[in-house]
Motif scaffolding. Structure first.
Motif, short mmCIF file in Angstrom:
data_model
loop_
_atom_site.label_atom_id
_atom_site.label_comp_id
_atom_site.label_asym_id
_atom_site.label_seq_id
_atom_site.Cartn_x
_atom_site.Cartn_y
_atom_site.Cartn_z
N ALA A 278 0.83 -1.21 0.00
CA ALA A 278 0.00 0.00 0.00
C ALA A 278 0.86 1.25 0.00
N TRP A 279 0.46 2.25 -0.77
CA TRP A 279 1.09 3.56 -0.90
C TRP A 279 2.37 3.54 -1.73
N THR B 270 3.05 1.33 -6.45
CA THR B 270 2.38 2.20 -7.41
C THR B 270 2.69 1.77 -8.85
N GLY C 110 -0.50 -1.99 -5.30
CA GLY C 110 -1.09 -2.22 -3.97
C GLY C 110 -2.28 -1.30 -3.76
N ALA C 111 -3.50 -1.82 -3.89
CA ALA C 111 -4.68 -0.96 -3.81
C ALA C 111 -4.91 -0.42 -2.40
N GLY C 112 -4.57 -1.21 -1.37
CA GLY C 112 -4.75 -0.74 0.00
C GLY C 112 -6.14 -0.16 0.22
N HIS C 113 -6.17 1.10 0.67
CA HIS C 113 -7.45 1.81 0.86
C HIS C 113 -7.70 2.80 -0.28
N MET C 114 -7.10 2.56 -1.43
CA MET C 114 -7.28 3.47 -2.57
C MET C 114 -8.75 3.61 -2.95
N MET D 110 -6.99 -5.43 -0.74
CA MET D 110 -7.21 -5.75 0.65
C MET D 110 -8.72 -5.83 0.87
N SER E 254 -10.85 -3.30 2.79
CA SER E 254 -10.94 -1.91 2.34
C SER E 254 -12.39 -1.45 2.31
N HIS F 1 1.24 6.41 5.45
CA HIS F 1 1.43 7.51 4.50
C HIS F 1 2.39 8.55 5.07
#
Length: 315
Positions: A23-24, A27, A44-48, A73, A76, A264
Motif C-alpha cells: 500500500a502507498w 504504485t 497495492g490498492a490498500g485503501h485506494m 485488501m 478496504s 502515509h
C-alpha cells in the motif's frame, strides 16, 4: 531458465517473481518496472478510492505491455468499487489479502483474470483452493506489514502438501539464497516486497528507504497482536507508544486511531519516527539501492552460484 515453470506459464511472465502489493508504494512506477523486467508487478490498492486505482492501472498499461496485477485488501471500505474497477479494466492478475475473495471470483474469472490470494495458514489455503483460485501466496511472519504467525520455512511446505494448486512463497526472501530455499520447500515462485522498497523506481520517501538501509536483524517489531491484525514495522517512537498502549488494554478503536494515516506519514512525508515503517525481517540483509532490473537479475543470475554451494555442502 524457468521455461517450464508453472507460474511463468500460468501468467505468461519470464520469471516467477512477484512484487508484493504494498500500500502507498506499490504504485504504477514500481509495478510497471517489475513487469518490464520479467516479473509480475503488482499495484497495492490498500485503501485506494476506485478512481485513484483506475488511474494507476491505466498508467501501468501505458508503461508496459506485460502482465501485471492488483492486490486488493478485502477489508478496504472501497472493496466492491475497487473490484468493479479491476473487472472494468480487465486486470490480468488479482491477488487478495485480509479475507476470502470467493464472492468476487465469478466476475474475475469471466474476464480471464487469475486469482491468487495471500494466505497465512494451511486451513485458509485449503478453503480457498476449493473456491477455484489459481494459486496461493503462502506468506510467513517474516514479512513486513500485516502478517500471520507461522514462519515461511514452516508454512510453505505444509501448504504445498495440502493443496493441488501452485504455491508462491513470501516472507524473508531478499536474494538468490531465499529464492533457492523457496523452490526447495516446494514453491513454484516467490513474492518479494522489502527488496523492492530499496529500488530506484519505488516512490517511498528517501527517509523511509534510509531507515530500511540502516536496519539490523532485530530492527523490526510486531504491533497490533491484541487487535487480531498484527503488523511488522521498524521500531520507532510510534511503535513504543503503540506497544505501551497495548499493554494497558486500551480499546481496539483507540489503537486504530493511533495508527490511522501513519503509513502515509512515513512513505510520503518521510517521518520515520512518528510514522509506520512497514518492512520485513529481511531488511537487515538489504544494503543497496538498485534499479528493479538489477534486483531481478541479481536474484536470477545468483541461482547458479547458490546451487553450486548447495552441491559443495552436500558432498
Amino acid at each position: 531458465m524457468f521455461g517450464k515453470n508453472v507460474i511463468c506459464k500460468l501468467l505468461n511472465i519470464q520469471y516467477p517473481i512477484f512484487q508484493g502489493g504494498m500500500a502507498w508504494i506499490g504504485t504504477a512506477e514500481l509495478a510497471s518496472a517489475v513487469s518490464n523486467a520479467g516479473g509480475l508487478g503488482i499495484i497495492g490498492a490498500g485503501h485506494m478510492p476506485p478512481d485513484i486505482l483506475r488511474a494507476e492501472i491505466q498508467k501501468v498499461k501505458s508503461w508496459t505491455n506485460k502482465p501485471f496485477g492488483v492486490n486488493i485488501m478485502l477489508m478496504s471500505p472501497f472493496v466492491k468499487e475497487v473490484m468493479q474497477v479491476v473487472v472494468d479494466e480487465k486486470v490480468p492478475v488479482v491477488t487478495t489479502g485480509a479475507g476470502n475473495p470467493s464472492e468476487y471470483i465469478p466476475a474475475l474469472k469471466a474476464i480471464g483474470s487469475k486469482i491468487i490470494p495471500v494466505v497465512a495458514s494451511v486451513a485458509l489455503a485449503k478453503r480457498l483452493a476449493r473456491t477455484g483460485v489459481d494459486a496461493v501466496i503462502a506468506e510467513g511472519t517474516e514479512s513486513g506489514g500485516h502478517i500471520g504467525e507461522i514462519t515461511t520455512m514452516a508454512l510453505v511446505p505444509q501448504i504445498v502438501d495440502a493443496v493441488d494448486i501452485p504455491v508462491i512463497a513470501a516472507g524473508g526472501i531478499g536474494d538468490s539464497r531465499g529464492l533457492a530455499a523457496a523452490f526447495a520447500l516446494g514453491a513454484q515462485g516467490v513474492q518479494i516486497g522489502s527488496r523492492f522498497v530499496l529500488s530506484k523506481e519505488c516512490i517511498a520517501h528517501d527517509n523511509y528507504k534510509n531507515s530500511v538501509l540502516k536496519a539490523k536483524d532485530r530492527a523490526t517489531v510486531v504491533t497490533g497482536r491484541s487487535t487480531g491484525h498484527p503488523v511488522r514495522v521498524i521500531g520507532n517512537k510510534l511503535t513504543r507508544e503503540y506497544l505501551e498502549l497495548e499493554k494497558t488494554g486500551v480499546s481496539v478503536d483507540e489503537l486504530e486511531k493511533l495508527g490511522a494515516g501513519k503509513l502515509h506519514l512515513a512513505t510520503h512525508k518521510g517521518d520515520v519516527e512518528n510514522g509506520s515503517v512497514m518492512i520485513g525481517q529481511i531488511s537487515g540483509l538489504l544494503h543497496e539501492l538498485k534499479s528493479v532490473d538489477e534486483i531481478i537479475h541479481d536474484l536470477v543470475d545468483g541461482l547458479s552460484s547458490v546451487m553450486n554451494t548447495i552441491e559443495e555442502n552436500c558432498k
